[in-house]
Design an enzyme around this catalytic site. Structure first.
Site, short mmCIF file in Angstrom:
data_model
loop_
_atom_site.label_atom_id
_atom_site.label_comp_id
_atom_site.label_asym_id
_atom_site.label_seq_id
_atom_site.Cartn_x
_atom_site.Cartn_y
_atom_site.Cartn_z
CD GLU A 82 -2.85 1.38 0.33
OE1 GLU A 82 -2.92 2.46 -0.29
OE2 GLU A 82 -3.62 0.42 0.13
CB SER B 177 -9.50 -8.40 0.80
OG SER B 177 -8.82 -8.42 2.02
CG HIS C 203 -6.58 -2.06 3.62
ND1 HIS C 203 -5.21 -2.20 3.61
CD2 HIS C 203 -6.87 -1.07 2.73
CE1 HIS C 203 -4.69 -1.34 2.74
NE2 HIS C 203 -5.68 -0.65 2.19
CG HIS D 197 -2.19 22.82 28.66
ND1 HIS D 197 -2.38 22.21 27.44
CD2 HIS D 197 -3.40 23.26 29.05
CE1 HIS D 197 -3.66 22.29 27.10
NE2 HIS D 197 -4.29 22.93 28.06
#
Length: 375
Positions: A16, A137, A196, A292
């Site tokens: 990918e 898939s 996915h 913070h």
């Protein structure tokens, strides 16, 4: 079927990720990425189909025979020729795909559901002759109507696949939809389930975790989240999501490697590590606002759900800006080895704020101010 205590990660940076716009990995880079992912501890490394190019085929064989701990997979069309190439080049897991949604069936291959199942039958029967894991898939899962989806998954599960895969190919799914669909698939099949998820609508990590909650056993990730268009769930993002809920879910990974993994791949594809990347962003543990910084100095857990030290990082309490509070000023003084009383720290903070209102500050200027107020 795998345990549901934690998901197994299928890193697909080398498949990918190669589809990312600026990615063009050389053979040596592919090997370096595979070895780094293996050292990190991902359970699967998925590579481009050997049918894609001669070099893809050669690199699959080299990496498959490297003796890595991770299982080496390749992602191929549900076609006998592709399956044969996967076996010939040493793949330990063969990931089949077939588009099942109406838009893709019309635009891509023109097959009916019956034809898809019949072609899957031939390819799966061939692969079952070999000691490989098989995943099937349904591409574009979430634009496929549920009855058709379950029909295909039940058919391939009966044919003996190890996993069925749900692919949010265009990033259209919502977390609630993912959870519901995975849960329905979980009730319909006995094999493992892989998810996915693309990030087109910004939900990749959330969708992947909801898939796990719904019953998925395997989750696809890439380093930096790179992939087709704007990518899929990132490795660091999934690790952050799991670690923030239960550190034991990532205890077996070398999580301190994540920043270097992200930097390495970012350099290879010619991008910088994104400012919002979990864990590896240069600003991931950077605190600025006065409210913070006071709390995080007293107890880091107040504004940090993750301990930066666990990931090889350190927190930064910024002082060179107009939002600075006197607690951050006093803490910086301590780092410099000097002492500022509360009144002195407040005065120094006021001066820094005034200058910060006029122009940008740098740390050298702030340190010089602190030395002036030191006692």
């Amino acid at each position: 079927m795998q345990s549901h205590d934690r998901p197994l990660l299928v890193d697909t940076t080398l498949r990918e990720g190669e589809q990312f716009a600026t990615a063009h990995f050389s053979s040596s880079q592919r090997l370096a990425i595979a070895e780094a992912l293996d050292a990190f501890g991902v359970e699967y490394i998925e590579l481009t189909s050997p049918a894609a190019s001669p070099q893809s085929a050669r690199d699959l064989e080299v990496i498959a025979r490297r003796g890595l701990r991770a299982r080496i997979a390749t992602h191929v069309r549900c076609h006998l020729d592709d399956a044969r190439l996967a076996i010939e080049h040493g793949a330990q897991a063969v990931h089949l795909l077939y588009a099942t949604s109406e838009p893709l069936r019309q635009a891509s291959h023109g097959r009916s559901l019956d034809q898809i199942v019949e072609e899957a039958r031939v390819v799966i029967a061939y692969l079952r002759q070999f000691p490989v894991e098989i995943r099937f898939s349904a591409e574009d899962t979430f634009r496929t109507d549920l009855p058709s989806l379950l029909r295909v998954y039940q058919a391939v599960a009966e044919l003996g696949v190890h996993r069925v895969g749900l692919a949010d190919t265009v990033g259209i799914a919502t977390p609630r939809q993912v959870y519901t669909t995975v849960a329905q698939v979980r009730a319909a099949v006995n094999c493992d389930i892989e998810f996915h998820g693309h990030n087109d609508a910004g939900c990749a990590v959330a969708n992947a975790f909801c898939a796990f909650e719904g019953g998925a056993t395997h989750l696809d990730v890439t380093v930096l989240g790179i992939g087709e268009r704007n990518g899929i769930a990132s490795l660091a993002g999934m690790v952050a999501r799991m670690a923030s809920l239960d550190p034991q879910m990532v205890a077996h990974y070398e999580v301190a490697m994540l920043p270097e993994l992200d930097r390495m791949v970012a350099e290879m594809v010619g991008v910088t590590v994104p400012f919002d990347a979990p864990i590896s962003s240069p600003f991931a543990f950077h605190h600025k606002a006065g409210l913070h910084t006071k709390a995080v100095i007293n107890d880091p857990r107040s504004y940090e759900v993750l301990d930066p030290a666990r990931f090889g990082r350190a927190r930064t309490v910024a002082v060179a800006h107009r939002l600075v509070g006197w607690h951050a000023v006093a803490e910086r003084a301590r780092e410099l080895g000097i002492y500022l009383s509360e009144p002195a720290a407040r005065q120094a903070a006021t001066r820094i704020k005034t200058i910060g209102d006029e122009h940008e500050l740098n740390s050298t200027t702030v340190d010089e101010i602190l030395y002036e107020y030191a006692e």
